[in-house]
Design a protein around this motif. Structure first.
Motif, short mmCIF file in Angstrom:
data_model
loop_
_atom_site.label_atom_id
_atom_site.label_comp_id
_atom_site.label_asym_id
_atom_site.label_seq_id
_atom_site.Cartn_x
_atom_site.Cartn_y
_atom_site.Cartn_z
N UNK A 341 0.81 -1.22 0.00
CA UNK A 341 0.00 0.00 0.00
C UNK A 341 0.84 1.27 0.00
N UNK A 342 2.00 1.25 0.65
CA UNK A 342 2.87 2.43 0.61
C UNK A 342 3.37 2.69 -0.80
N UNK A 343 3.79 1.65 -1.49
CA UNK A 343 4.28 1.77 -2.86
C UNK A 343 3.19 2.31 -3.78
N UNK A 344 2.00 1.77 -3.64
CA UNK A 344 0.89 2.20 -4.49
C UNK A 344 0.50 3.65 -4.22
N UNK A 345 0.31 3.99 -2.94
CA UNK A 345 -0.19 5.32 -2.62
C UNK A 345 0.82 6.43 -2.87
N UNK A 346 2.06 6.24 -2.44
CA UNK A 346 3.06 7.31 -2.58
C UNK A 346 3.42 7.53 -4.04
N UNK A 347 3.54 6.45 -4.80
CA UNK A 347 3.84 6.62 -6.22
C UNK A 347 2.70 7.31 -6.96
N UNK A 348 1.46 6.98 -6.59
CA UNK A 348 0.31 7.64 -7.21
C UNK A 348 0.30 9.13 -6.89
N UNK A 349 0.62 9.46 -5.65
CA UNK A 349 0.65 10.87 -5.24
C UNK A 349 1.69 11.65 -6.04
N UNK A 350 2.91 11.11 -6.12
CA UNK A 350 3.97 11.82 -6.85
C UNK A 350 3.59 12.00 -8.32
N UNK A 351 3.05 10.97 -8.93
CA UNK A 351 2.66 11.05 -10.34
C UNK A 351 1.53 12.05 -10.53
N UNK A 352 0.56 12.01 -9.61
CA UNK A 352 -0.60 12.90 -9.72
C UNK A 352 -0.19 14.36 -9.53
N UNK A 353 0.63 14.63 -8.52
CA UNK A 353 1.11 16.01 -8.32
C UNK A 353 1.89 16.50 -9.53
N UNK A 354 2.73 15.63 -10.07
CA UNK A 354 3.52 16.00 -11.26
C UNK A 354 2.61 16.31 -12.44
N UNK A 355 1.64 15.44 -12.70
CA UNK A 355 0.77 15.61 -13.85
C UNK A 355 -0.08 16.87 -13.74
N UNK A 356 -0.41 17.28 -12.52
CA UNK A 356 -1.23 18.47 -12.31
C UNK A 356 -0.40 19.74 -12.18
N UNK A 357 0.92 19.61 -12.32
CA UNK A 357 1.77 20.78 -12.20
C UNK A 357 1.92 21.30 -10.78
N UNK A 358 1.70 20.44 -9.79
CA UNK A 358 1.75 20.84 -8.38
C UNK A 358 3.03 20.40 -7.67
N UNK A 359 3.80 19.50 -8.26
CA UNK A 359 4.93 18.93 -7.53
C UNK A 359 6.01 19.97 -7.25
N UNK A 360 6.28 20.84 -8.18
CA UNK A 360 7.35 21.82 -7.96
C UNK A 360 7.01 22.80 -6.84
N UNK A 361 5.73 22.97 -6.55
CA UNK A 361 5.34 23.90 -5.48
C UNK A 361 4.86 23.18 -4.23
N UNK A 362 5.01 21.86 -4.19
CA UNK A 362 4.58 21.08 -3.02
C UNK A 362 5.74 20.22 -2.54
N UNK A 363 6.22 20.48 -1.35
CA UNK A 363 7.29 19.69 -0.75
C UNK A 363 6.69 18.44 -0.12
#
Length: 469
Positions: A341-363
């Motif tokens: 579940x950690x692998x699934x959830x954290x990877x989904x979060x990183x991918x989702x933030x990246x795809x939405x253009x939020x990762x660079x502004x979210x630590x």
């Protein structure tokens, strides 16, 4: 290996009196001092200050094993390296655990800090140190929260950071950290001496972990939204009278004001409604409290909440090895219950933030209070640790950091050949805390005042500017 292991950069005025005296002593003996690139450091500090609009802390309560997740040592003796094998990631030279295949495909989005360390192997002490940047004055026990605690990250952001009034500045979900057989939560996650008005809002999951609720934040059925403002005006008059009682009265009034702001906010109701997400997205994060909590965290950050802490949920783990505290059957517990579940959830979060253009502004930070013993079955704190378990180990552990300007596809620092001790670029909890504040545009040296009126720096640490270089 792409190892990003330069020493922690310090600001030009960050030298202590001892530093200067030692420098003078060296000069007296004719030794030259290396030139400090102050202009470069100042420029880096200025360019990275406030680069993150929000921070998302993923807290794996119990202490995840560094040597079985992000810092494997395949050449170590069998009693150290354990059963798991490293696999390649999408960044050449960086390898992580074979049971984290999704995160291996996202390695170009994060940095592995393999040099975290502190001195104490107790859960409550380590949690307090990681989240407040201060050493608890009772290292002999796992202390409950008190009004004299130093504030946690969420409270500091609520007190000192920029925020949108219609949204909670800091949220914790789905629970405060504690073991199920203990009567109280641990100190370190709340506001302490700043006052309860700055506590993060606790968002609990329902029994199935599919939806979340903010306690005491629902409108009674007999009060239509149009009458809410009338009730608020009446209560405001009462609050003004209560505020004259002093600090307790002011906290009471502030809590009421925040609650009404949230009750009347359409943005809050929308952010908390996971049903607005398609089934595919919800499935991608994982249909459990951890995965859905990460999805809610993304929605809150997107709406404007500054700090969200997602704690590991009550996963029904055995009381002798609960959460990430794998004293018994470490490898089966990780492989079958924790890592998937950690692998699934954290990877989904990183991918989702990246795809939405939020990762660079979210630590994003993935952390625990410490790591696990390098030697399998080694007893440090808990005599119930079995021959297939790992006990507590604070001397070297890993934090995953992503977004908010942090370097991508890198490893920062290093542990020794058994993941036992840091050998390069050590980072302490105060320095990590100062780095978070710096990234969010809060100066670590900004003063806060305790209940006795004494001033304290928001953080005693120094921002690790090398994480942004």
């Amino acid at each position: 290996m792409l190892r990003f292991t330069g020493p922690m950069l310090r600001s030009c005025d960050g030298f202590t009196r001892r530093d200067l005296l030692q420098a003078g002593g060296l000069s007296a003996f004719g030794l030259f001092l290396p030139q400090i690139p102050c202009h470069a450091e100042t420029s880096l500090a200025q360019s990275t200050f406030g680069q993150a609009k929000a921070c998302l802390v993923i807290y794996l309560f119990g202490g995840p094993s560094q040597i079985d997740t992000f810092d494997l040592k395949p050449d170590a003796p069998a009693e150290f390296r354990g059963e798991f094998r490293p696999i390649a990631t999408n960044v050449p030279g960086i390898r992580i655990c074979e049971h984290l295949p999704r995160l291996a495909r996202q390695a170009d989005k994060y940095c592995l800090i393999r040099s975290m360390n502190h001195p104490h192997p107790r859960h409550g002490w380590g949690l307090y140190y990681m989240l407040t940047g201060r050493r608890h004055n009772r290292p002999d026990l796992d202390a409950p929260p008190t009004p004299d605690d130093f504030p946690g990250l969420g409270a500091l952001v609520a007190k000192l950071g920029r925020q949108r009034r219609e949204l909670p500045p800091a949220v914790t979900l789905p629970r405060w950290n504690r073991f199920l057989d203990l009567p109280t939560d641990y100190a370190g996650e709340k506001a302490g001496f700043l006052g309860s008005a700055y506590d993060p809002w606790l968002v609990k999951a329902d029994a199935g972990g599919q939806n979340f609720r903010l306690d005491d934040l629902s409108l009674p059925l007999d009060i239509p939204p149009g009458r809410l403002s009338e009730r608020r005006q009446l209560l405001a008059a009462v609050d003004r009278s209560i505020a004259q009682w002093g600090e307790i009265g002011r906290e009471h009034a502030a809590l009421h004001a925040r609650a009404y702001d949230l009750l009347s906010s359409g943005a809050v109701r929308q952010a908390f409604d996971l049903n607005q997400e398609c089934d595919r997205t919800r499935d991608r994060y994982g249909r459990h409290a951890f995965g859905q909590g990460l999805l809610l965290a993304r929605r809150l950050v997107e709406a404007g909440t500054r700090l969200v802490q997602v704690n590991w949920h009550n996963d029904g783990s055995d009381v002798k090895s609960p959460f990430w505290d794998t004293h018994k059957d470490n490898f089966n517990t990780l492989k079958n219950k924790l890592l998937p579940p950690a692998d699934m959830g954290i990877s989904a979060l990183l991918e989702d933030l990246h795809d939405r253009g939020l990762l660079e502004s979210t630590l994003v930070l993935v952390m625990g209070e410490f790591g696990r013993t390098p030697r399998i079955g080694q007893i440090i704190m808990n005599g119930a640790t079995d021959k297939a378990g790992r006990d507590h180990w604070p001397h070297a552990y890993t934090v995953l950091a992503a977004g908010g300007g942090v370097v991508k596809g890198r490893v920062y620092g290093a542990s020794d050949d058994r993941a036992a001790y840091v050998v390069d670029a050590p980072i302490s909890p105060p320095d990590l805390q100062a780095t978070v504040l710096h990234a969010l545009g809060i100066r670590p040296g900004q003063l806060i005042t305790d209940r006795q009126g004494r001033p304290h720096k928001a953080s005693e640490g120094q921002p690790v500017l090398g994480l942004f270089a």
